[in-house]
Design an enzyme around this catalytic site. Structure first.
Site, PDB file in Angstrom:
ATOM      1  N   ALA A 124       0.823  -1.209   0.000  1.00  0.00           N
ATOM      2  CA  ALA A 124       0.000   0.000   0.000  1.00  0.00           C
ATOM      3  C   ALA A 124       0.857   1.259   0.000  1.00  0.00           C
ATOM      4  O   ALA A 124       1.255   1.755   1.063  1.00  0.00           O
ATOM      5  CB  ALA A 124      -0.932  -0.021   1.205  1.00  0.00           C
ATOM      6  N   THR A 126       0.233   3.833  -2.894  1.00  0.00           N
ATOM      7  CA  THR A 126      -0.521   4.888  -3.594  1.00  0.00           C
ATOM      8  C   THR A 126      -1.611   5.500  -2.714  1.00  0.00           C
ATOM      9  O   THR A 126      -2.252   4.816  -1.929  1.00  0.00           O
ATOM     10  CB  THR A 126      -1.173   4.279  -4.853  1.00  0.00           C
ATOM     11  OG1 THR A 126      -0.145   3.695  -5.647  1.00  0.00           O
ATOM     12  CG2 THR A 126      -1.913   5.320  -5.661  1.00  0.00           C
ATOM     13  N   GLU A 127      -1.795   6.807  -2.890  1.00  0.00           N
ATOM     14  CA  GLU A 127      -2.915   7.503  -2.243  1.00  0.00           C
ATOM     15  C   GLU A 127      -3.674   8.270  -3.317  1.00  0.00           C
ATOM     16  O   GLU A 127      -3.200   8.414  -4.449  1.00  0.00           O
ATOM     17  CB  GLU A 127      -2.383   8.475  -1.183  1.00  0.00           C
ATOM     18  CG  GLU A 127      -1.606   7.755  -0.090  1.00  0.00           C
ATOM     19  CD  GLU A 127      -1.153   8.672   1.035  1.00  0.00           C
ATOM     20  OE1 GLU A 127      -1.494   9.879   1.007  1.00  0.00           O
ATOM     21  OE2 GLU A 127      -0.472   8.162   1.948  1.00  0.00           O
ATOM     22  N   PHE A 156      -6.418   2.400  -4.488  1.00  0.00           N
ATOM     23  CA  PHE A 156      -6.031   1.465  -5.572  1.00  0.00           C
ATOM     24  C   PHE A 156      -5.152   0.324  -5.065  1.00  0.00           C
ATOM     25  O   PHE A 156      -4.166  -0.040  -5.723  1.00  0.00           O
ATOM     26  CB  PHE A 156      -5.259   2.180  -6.693  1.00  0.00           C
ATOM     27  CG  PHE A 156      -6.007   3.254  -7.423  1.00  0.00           C
ATOM     28  CD1 PHE A 156      -7.376   3.198  -7.583  1.00  0.00           C
ATOM     29  CD2 PHE A 156      -5.326   4.319  -8.010  1.00  0.00           C
ATOM     30  CE1 PHE A 156      -8.055   4.187  -8.283  1.00  0.00           C
ATOM     31  CE2 PHE A 156      -5.987   5.313  -8.715  1.00  0.00           C
ATOM     32  CZ  PHE A 156      -7.353   5.251  -8.850  1.00  0.00           C
ATOM     33  N   ASP A 240      11.706  -2.335  -7.750  1.00  0.00           N
ATOM     34  CA  ASP A 240      12.737  -2.840  -8.672  1.00  0.00           C
ATOM     35  C   ASP A 240      12.565  -4.332  -8.902  1.00  0.00           C
ATOM     36  O   ASP A 240      12.793  -4.837  -9.990  1.00  0.00           O
ATOM     37  CB  ASP A 240      14.137  -2.636  -8.078  1.00  0.00           C
ATOM     38  CG  ASP A 240      14.713  -1.272  -8.423  1.00  0.00           C
ATOM     39  OD1 ASP A 240      14.068  -0.537  -9.191  1.00  0.00           O
ATOM     40  OD2 ASP A 240      15.802  -0.954  -7.911  1.00  0.00           O
ATOM     41  N   GLN A 339      -7.847  -7.759 -33.625  1.00  0.00           N
ATOM     42  CA  GLN A 339      -8.008  -7.419 -35.057  1.00  0.00           C
ATOM     43  C   GLN A 339      -8.002  -8.681 -35.926  1.00  0.00           C
ATOM     44  O   GLN A 339      -8.763  -8.788 -36.883  1.00  0.00           O
ATOM     45  CB  GLN A 339      -6.857  -6.471 -35.463  1.00  0.00           C
ATOM     46  CG  GLN A 339      -7.062  -5.799 -36.808  1.00  0.00           C
ATOM     47  CD  GLN A 339      -8.172  -4.745 -36.763  1.00  0.00           C
ATOM     48  OE1 GLN A 339      -8.594  -4.317 -35.708  1.00  0.00           O
ATOM     49  NE2 GLN A 339      -8.663  -4.381 -37.938  1.00  0.00           N
ATOM     50  N   GLY A 343     -14.668  -9.236 -36.057  1.00  0.00           N
ATOM     51  CA  GLY A 343     -15.794  -8.982 -35.141  1.00  0.00           C
ATOM     52  C   GLY A 343     -15.793  -9.930 -33.962  1.00  0.00           C
ATOM     53  O   GLY A 343     -16.191  -9.559 -32.848  1.00  0.00           O
ATOM     54  N   GLU A 366       2.296  -0.369 -10.734  1.00  0.00           N
ATOM     55  CA  GLU A 366       3.709  -0.528 -10.306  1.00  0.00           C
ATOM     56  C   GLU A 366       4.634   0.425 -11.075  1.00  0.00           C
ATOM     57  O   GLU A 366       5.729   0.053 -11.477  1.00  0.00           O
ATOM     58  CB  GLU A 366       4.125  -1.997 -10.393  1.00  0.00           C
ATOM     59  CG  GLU A 366       3.377  -2.789  -9.344  1.00  0.00           C
ATOM     60  CD  GLU A 366       3.939  -4.154  -9.049  1.00  0.00           C
ATOM     61  OE1 GLU A 366       5.168  -4.304  -9.057  1.00  0.00           O
ATOM     62  OE2 GLU A 366       3.126  -5.058  -8.789  1.00  0.00           O
ATOM     63  N   GLU A 370       5.391   5.662 -18.515  1.00  0.00           N
ATOM     64  CA  GLU A 370       6.111   6.951 -18.630  1.00  0.00           C
ATOM     65  C   GLU A 370       7.203   6.991 -17.541  1.00  0.00           C
ATOM     66  O   GLU A 370       8.346   7.378 -17.799  1.00  0.00           O
ATOM     67  CB  GLU A 370       5.151   8.144 -18.441  1.00  0.00           C
ATOM     68  CG  GLU A 370       4.194   8.392 -19.593  1.00  0.00           C
ATOM     69  CD  GLU A 370       3.033   7.403 -19.646  1.00  0.00           C
ATOM     70  OE1 GLU A 370       2.778   6.708 -18.642  1.00  0.00           O
ATOM     71  OE2 GLU A 370       2.385   7.305 -20.708  1.00  0.00           O
TER      72      GLU A 370
END
Ligand SMILES: Cc1cc2nc3c(=O)[nH]c(=O)nc-3n(C[C@H](O)[C@H](O)[C@H](O)COP(=O)(O)OP(=O)(O)OC[C@H]3O[C@@H](n4cnc5c(N)ncnc54)[C@H](O)[C@@H]3O)c2cc1C
Length: 393
Positions: A124, A126-127, A156, A240, A339, A343, A366, A370
Site C-alpha cells: 500500500a 498509492t494515495e 487502488f 525494482d 483485429q 468482429g 507498479e 512513462e
C-alpha cells in the site's frame, strides 16, 4: 521442438504449471472476469500445488527455485488468466518488504504463512493524491509508547479485503520529504484499519482494488520495517524486484493472445482460404511472435540477474526495461490479436477482448510506463559511454 533457454528442472516445473493452468484455470477465466469475484478456488489450487512457494526461500517454507522460475510461472498463468497471475505477482509485491528489510523475527512470523498461501498480502503505497509522485503521500505514523498510530488513506490497493498482511508506507516525519517516509507491516485486524470500498474496473476484474483507511490505527512498534525514514528506499527496492512480475503478466497476456490468434487464423477462412494464408495476417502474426520473444529476453535476463545476486542501478534499469517492453507488447499484441479475429475479437464469447482489457493495467500499475522511461533514461544518463566513441570522427 523449439529451443528452450530454461534448464531441465525449470522446464519441468514450468510444464507442471502450464498443465495445471490449462486444466484448471483456463476454463474459469471468463467466469472470473464476468463475476468480478475474487477467485478463492484459484488461491486454493495454488496452495494445494505449492505455487506460492515458488516466491520464497527454502528456509521460509518456499521452494528456493529462484526469481526466473517465479516469473515463468506468472507468465504461464497469465497466458490464460491475468487475474489469477496477479495473485502470484502481488504475493511477491506484498512480501518483498519483509524479504528485503524484515528482521529475523518479522520474517519468521510471516514468511512461512505467505509461502504456504495461508495468508495473502498487499503493498500500500498509492494515495488519492499521490501515485507516480509517491513522496507526496499524506498518511502519517506517530510513535506513541510501544505503538505507532497511523492516520490517512491509501487508494487502488490490490488484494484489499482479501489480504491478511499489508506493507503500508506512511510519513513519520512529514517535513522531511522522501527521508520522512517509513514502512509498516499492518495486519488486517489492526484496530482502526478499514477497507472503505472496492473499485469497479475495466479489467483484471476478479482482483480486488480498494481504498484503505487508517483512523488512529494502532500497530505495535515492532511492525516498523527497517528503520524510521527508510520507507521510501524500501518502497523503491521492492518495486525494482516486483515490476518484472507485472512484466511477466504482460508477457503471458501477449503470448496467450498470439497463440489464440494463430489457431484462429488457421481455422477461419475468407476468400476461399484460411486467413493465415493472407500475407497481411502473416505479417501481424510474425510481428506479434517476435515482440513476445524480444520481451521474454528482457524478462528472463532480469530473472537471471536477480538469481545471480546482482543489485543496484543495473538491476533497476533491467527491471524498468522489462516492465516497459513486456507491458507495451501486451497492449499492442492483444490489440492486434483482436483485429485478427475481426468482429469475433470484440465479443465476449472469445477471450481476446478480455485479454486486451486486462493488458491495459499492466502499462499503468507498479509505475506507469512513462515513469519506467524516466527511470531508464536516468540510469543511462549516469552511465559513461565516452570510451565507446574513442576514435569516432
Ligand atoms: C487496478 C490497479 C491496481 C493497483 N494496485 C496498486 C497496489 O497494489 N499498490 C499500490 O500502492 N498502488 C496500486 N495501484 C496504483 C498505481 O500504481 C498508480 O495508479 C500508478 O502508479 C499511477 O499513479 P496515478 O494513478 O496517481 O497517476 P498519476 O501519477 O497522477 O499520473 C497520471 C499520468 O501522468 C503521467 N506522469 C506522472 N508523472 C509524470 C512525469 N514525471 N513525467 C511524465 N509523465 C508523468 C503518468 O504516467 C500518467 O500517465 C493500482 C492501480 C490500479 C488502477
Amino acid at each position: 521442438m523449439a529451443w528452450d533457454a530454461l534448464t531441465d528442472e525449470q522446464r519441468e516445473l514450468r510444464d507442471l504449471v502450464r498443465a495445471l493452468t490449462r486444466d484448471r484455470i483456463a476454463p474459469r477465466a471468463a467466469e472470473i472476469d464476468a463475476s468480478h469475484e475474487f477467485p478463492w478456488d484459484v488461491v486454493e489450487l495454488f496452495r494445494e500445488h505449492e505455487l506460492f512457494g515458488l516466491l520464497y526461500d527454502e528456509e521460509h517454507g518456499g521452494t528456493g527455485t529462484g526469481t526466473l522460475l517465479a516469473l515463468v510461472a506468472i507468465e504461464e498463468v497469465a497466458k490464460v488468466c491475468a487475474t489469477s497471475a496477479l495473485i502470484l505477482a502481488v504475493q511477491e509485491l506484498g512480501s518483498l518488504g519483509l524479504k528485503l528489510a524484515g528482521s529475523e523475527e518479522q520474517q519468521q512470523r510471516y514468511l512461512p504463512r505467505l509461502a504456504s498461501g495461508e495468508w495473502l498480502c498487499a503493498y500500500a503505497l498509492t494515495e488519492a493524491g499521490s501515485g507516480s509522485d509517491s513522496a507526496a503521500m499524506r498518511t502519517t505514523a506517530r510513535r506513541d509508547g510501544d505503538e505507532y498510530v497511523l492516520n490517512g488513506s491509501k487508494r487502488f490497493i490490490t488484494n484489499a479485503a482479501v489480504a491478511n498482511l499489508y506493507t503500508v508506507f506512511a510519513k513519520t516525519d512529514p517535513e522531511a520529504g522522501h527521508a520522512g517516509i517509513s514502512a509498516f507491516l499492518v495486519e488486517s485486524d489492526a484496530p482502526g484499519f478499514v477497507v472503505a470500498r472496492l473499485e469497479p474496473k475495466m479489467g483484471i476484474s476478479g482482483s480486488t482494488t480498494g481504498e484503505l483507511t487508517f483512523d488512529d490505527c494502532r500497530v505495535p512498534a515492532e511492525s516498523l520495517l527497517g528503520e524510521e525514514g527508510e520507507g521510501f528506499k524500501i518502497a523503491m527496492r521492492i518495486l525494482d524486484r516486483s515490476r518484472p512480475g507485472v512484466a511477466a503478466q504482460g508477457l503471458g497476456l501477449a503470448q496467450g493472445a498470439t497463440d489464440y490468434a494463430l489457431e484462429y487464423a488457421r481455422a477461419r477462412e475468407t476468400f476461399g482460404k484460411p486467413i493465415a494464408e493472407h500475407q497481411l495476417i502473416q505479417a501481424k502474426l510474425a510481428d506479434m511472435e517476435t515482440a513476445c520473444q524480444a520481451a521474454r529476453g528482457l524478462l528472463y535476463d532480469f530473472g537471471r540477474m536477480v538469481d545471480a545476486g546482482i543489485e543496484g542501478p543495473e538491476l533497476t534499469k533491467a527491471s524498468a526495461m522489462a516492465k516497459l517492453h513486456c507491458t507495451d507488447t501486451a497492449m499492442w499484441v492483444t490489440t492486434e490479436a483482436v483485429q485478427i479475429l475481426g468482429g469475433y475479437g470484440y465479443i465476449k464469447e472469445y477471450p481476446l477482448e478480455r485479454m486486451m482489457r486486462d493488458a491495459k493495467i499492466t502499462q499503468i500499475y507498479e509505475g506507469t510506463n512513462e515513469i519506467q522511461r524516466l527511470v531508464i533514461a536516468r540510469e543511462m544518463l549516469r552511465e559513461s559511454r565516452a570510451f565507446l566513441l574513442a576514435g569516432v570522427a
